[in-house]
Scaffold this active site. Structure first.
Site, PDB file in Angstrom:
ATOM      1  N   GLU A 174       1.924  11.774  -2.927  1.00  0.00           N
ATOM      2  CA  GLU A 174       2.095  10.661  -3.851  1.00  0.00           C
ATOM      3  C   GLU A 174       2.462  11.188  -5.235  1.00  0.00           C
ATOM      4  O   GLU A 174       1.573  11.524  -6.036  1.00  0.00           O
ATOM      5  CB  GLU A 174       0.799   9.850  -3.958  1.00  0.00           C
ATOM      6  CG  GLU A 174       0.353   9.215  -2.659  1.00  0.00           C
ATOM      7  CD  GLU A 174      -0.515   7.972  -2.904  1.00  0.00           C
ATOM      8  OE1 GLU A 174      -0.258   6.965  -2.259  1.00  0.00           O
ATOM      9  OE2 GLU A 174      -1.411   8.026  -3.766  1.00  0.00           O
TER      10      GLU A 174
ATOM     11  N   GLU B 211      -5.387   8.823  -9.159  1.00  0.00           N
ATOM     12  CA  GLU B 211      -6.175   8.006 -10.101  1.00  0.00           C
ATOM     13  C   GLU B 211      -7.602   8.524 -10.204  1.00  0.00           C
ATOM     14  O   GLU B 211      -8.235   8.401 -11.253  1.00  0.00           O
ATOM     15  CB  GLU B 211      -6.126   6.530  -9.657  1.00  0.00           C
ATOM     16  CG  GLU B 211      -4.757   5.922  -9.947  1.00  0.00           C
ATOM     17  CD  GLU B 211      -4.333   4.813  -9.020  1.00  0.00           C
ATOM     18  OE1 GLU B 211      -5.184   4.256  -8.299  1.00  0.00           O
ATOM     19  OE2 GLU B 211      -3.126   4.500  -9.003  1.00  0.00           O
TER      20      GLU B 211
ATOM     21  N   HIS C 118      -7.116  10.946  -4.637  1.00  0.00           N
ATOM     22  CA  HIS C 118      -6.031  10.127  -5.176  1.00  0.00           C
ATOM     23  C   HIS C 118      -5.823  10.517  -6.640  1.00  0.00           C
ATOM     24  O   HIS C 118      -6.783  10.828  -7.346  1.00  0.00           O
ATOM     25  CB  HIS C 118      -6.393   8.642  -5.049  1.00  0.00           C
ATOM     26  CG  HIS C 118      -5.220   7.754  -5.326  1.00  0.00           C
ATOM     27  ND1 HIS C 118      -4.778   7.506  -6.599  1.00  0.00           N
ATOM     28  CD2 HIS C 118      -4.383   7.090  -4.489  1.00  0.00           C
ATOM     29  CE1 HIS C 118      -3.715   6.710  -6.539  1.00  0.00           C
ATOM     30  NE2 HIS C 118      -3.453   6.444  -5.272  1.00  0.00           N
TER      31      HIS C 118
ATOM     32  N   SER D 298       5.172   3.330  -4.815  1.00  0.00           N
ATOM     33  CA  SER D 298       6.165   2.250  -4.890  1.00  0.00           C
ATOM     34  C   SER D 298       6.899   1.999  -3.573  1.00  0.00           C
ATOM     35  O   SER D 298       8.098   1.680  -3.579  1.00  0.00           O
ATOM     36  CB  SER D 298       7.170   2.500  -6.029  1.00  0.00           C
ATOM     37  OG  SER D 298       6.505   2.504  -7.277  1.00  0.00           O
TER      38      SER D 298
ATOM     39  N   LYS E  20      -7.065  -0.315  -3.835  1.00  0.00           N
ATOM     40  CA  LYS E  20      -7.575   0.118  -5.147  1.00  0.00           C
ATOM     41  C   LYS E  20      -8.659  -0.863  -5.616  1.00  0.00           C
ATOM     42  O   LYS E  20      -9.413  -1.377  -4.794  1.00  0.00           O
ATOM     43  CB  LYS E  20      -6.419   0.270  -6.139  1.00  0.00           C
ATOM     44  CG  LYS E  20      -5.302   1.154  -5.568  1.00  0.00           C
ATOM     45  CD  LYS E  20      -4.258   1.531  -6.562  1.00  0.00           C
ATOM     46  CE  LYS E  20      -3.207   2.411  -5.892  1.00  0.00           C
ATOM     47  NZ  LYS E  20      -2.191   2.901  -6.805  1.00  0.00           N
TER      48      LYS E  20
ATOM     49  N   GLY F 282       2.958   2.803  -8.703  1.00  0.00           N
ATOM     50  CA  GLY F 282       2.874   1.562  -9.475  1.00  0.00           C
ATOM     51  C   GLY F 282       3.964   1.396 -10.516  1.00  0.00           C
ATOM     52  O   GLY F 282       3.872   0.526 -11.379  1.00  0.00           O
TER      53      GLY F 282
ATOM     54  N   ASN G 124      -3.832   0.871   0.438  1.00  0.00           N
ATOM     55  CA  ASN G 124      -4.890   1.205  -0.524  1.00  0.00           C
ATOM     56  C   ASN G 124      -4.986   0.040  -1.508  1.00  0.00           C
ATOM     57  O   ASN G 124      -4.117  -0.119  -2.359  1.00  0.00           O
ATOM     58  CB  ASN G 124      -4.512   2.514  -1.238  1.00  0.00           C
ATOM     59  CG  ASN G 124      -5.477   2.871  -2.355  1.00  0.00           C
ATOM     60  OD1 ASN G 124      -6.523   2.239  -2.504  1.00  0.00           O
ATOM     61  ND2 ASN G 124      -5.127   3.881  -3.135  1.00  0.00           N
TER      62      ASN G 124
HETATM   63  P1  13P Z   1       1.871   1.689  -5.270  1.00  0.00           P
HETATM   64  O1  13P Z   1       2.359   1.447  -3.853  1.00  0.00           O
HETATM   65  O2  13P Z   1       1.321   0.456  -5.922  1.00  0.00           O
HETATM   66  O3  13P Z   1       2.894   2.413  -6.089  1.00  0.00           O
HETATM   67  O4  13P Z   1       0.608   2.675  -5.145  1.00  0.00           O
HETATM   68  C1  13P Z   1       0.718   3.807  -4.360  1.00  0.00           C
HETATM   69  C2  13P Z   1      -0.610   4.421  -4.220  1.00  0.00           C
HETATM   70  O5  13P Z   1      -1.170   4.941  -5.169  1.00  0.00           O
HETATM   71  C3  13P Z   1      -1.256   4.354  -2.888  1.00  0.00           C
HETATM   72  O6  13P Z   1      -2.394   5.144  -2.835  1.00  0.00           O
END
Ligand code: 13P
Length: 251
Positions: free
Chosen positions: A164, A96, A94, A210, A12, A170, A10
């Protein structure tokens, strides 16, 4: 039941056309993968990414779609538009988007229906916040998100679930393998109860938060982890390739 593993990236809100070189490097590094590989770039790169992946064993996905196919929704992108651009998958719900755009599980389910209608595989994300985990509410939160976000017409082909935990995204923090195991087993059991053993055992469950080259192998040892949804470490081929290799070796 054997489920084909899936390494999903992803990106983002990262990547301009210069980032397509990373995708090219990924294609070159994995000419014959034994797992599925998916990259979800920003919408602006979908066409170029799909063209680049056209003859390669690499799938391209969107990061969100609207619940309607067309209409007056400035700035949004619909599921048929994603299909038209060459996407085969779409990430939905997601954290976010749930947080930044106030997306409810009911909206995520409507989006998943739209994705299915357009022939896309929906990767539906679930996860608890740190305070919910600390209050020992993780499984309740997951159960609620799962029942409200996942549509009735789910199949093992049209849906993937990604666990997740929000506090692991992150941050460099990851749950213990036992914690991942507990949630993934819980999701598996719920899916079997709701959809029966064929579909319930067939839906792939990804872990996200992560995931890096240094922790991937350990995470992939977990029975009900069928792959990963990777953010930061999917942006560079040199980081993502070792994660793909760890998944290939985990079979
Ligand atoms: P990270 O791997 O940067 O922690 O992000 C995970 C994520 O949100 C994948 O959708």
């Amino acid at each position: 039941m054997s489920r084909r593993k899936l390494a999903a990236g992803n990106w983002k809100m990262n990547g301009t056309r210069a980032a397509l070189s990373e995708l090219q490097a990924l294609v070159s590094a994995h000419p014959d993968p034994s797992v599925d590989i998916l990259i979800c770039p920003p919408s602006t790169l979908l066409r170029d990414a799909a063209a680049l992946a056209d003859t390669a064993p690499l799938d391209i996905g969107g990061q969100d779609c609207h619940s309607e196919a067309t209409g007056a929704h400035t700035g949004d992108i619909s599921a048929p538009m994603l299909t038209d651009a060459g996407a085969t998958h779409v990430i939905l719900g997601h954290s976010e988007r749930r947080e930044n755009h106030n997306e409810s599980s009911e909206l995520v389910r409507a989006k998943a229906r739209a994705a299915h209608a357009a022939g896309l595989t929906a990767i539906i994300c679930l996860g608890e916040s740190l305070s919910e985990r600390e209050a020992a509410n993780t499984l309740d939160i997951i159960a609620g998100q799962l029942s409200s976000s996942v549509p009735d017409a789910t199949t093992a082909v049209n849906t993937v679930i990604a666990y997740e935990p929000i506090w692991a995204i992150g941050t460099g923090l990851t749950p213990t393998v036992a914690q991942i195991d507990e949630v993934h087993d819980f999701i598996r059991t719920r899916l079997i109860t709701r959809f029966g053993p064929d579909i319930g055992n067939g839906v792939r469950l990804l872990y996200g938060g992560s995931v890096k080259p240094s922790n991937a192998a350990e995470i992939f040892e977990t029975d009900n982890v069928d792959g990963a949804l990777v953010g930061g470490a999917s942006l560079k081929q040199s980081d993502f390739s070792p994660i793909i290799k760890a998944l290939e070796e985990s079979a």
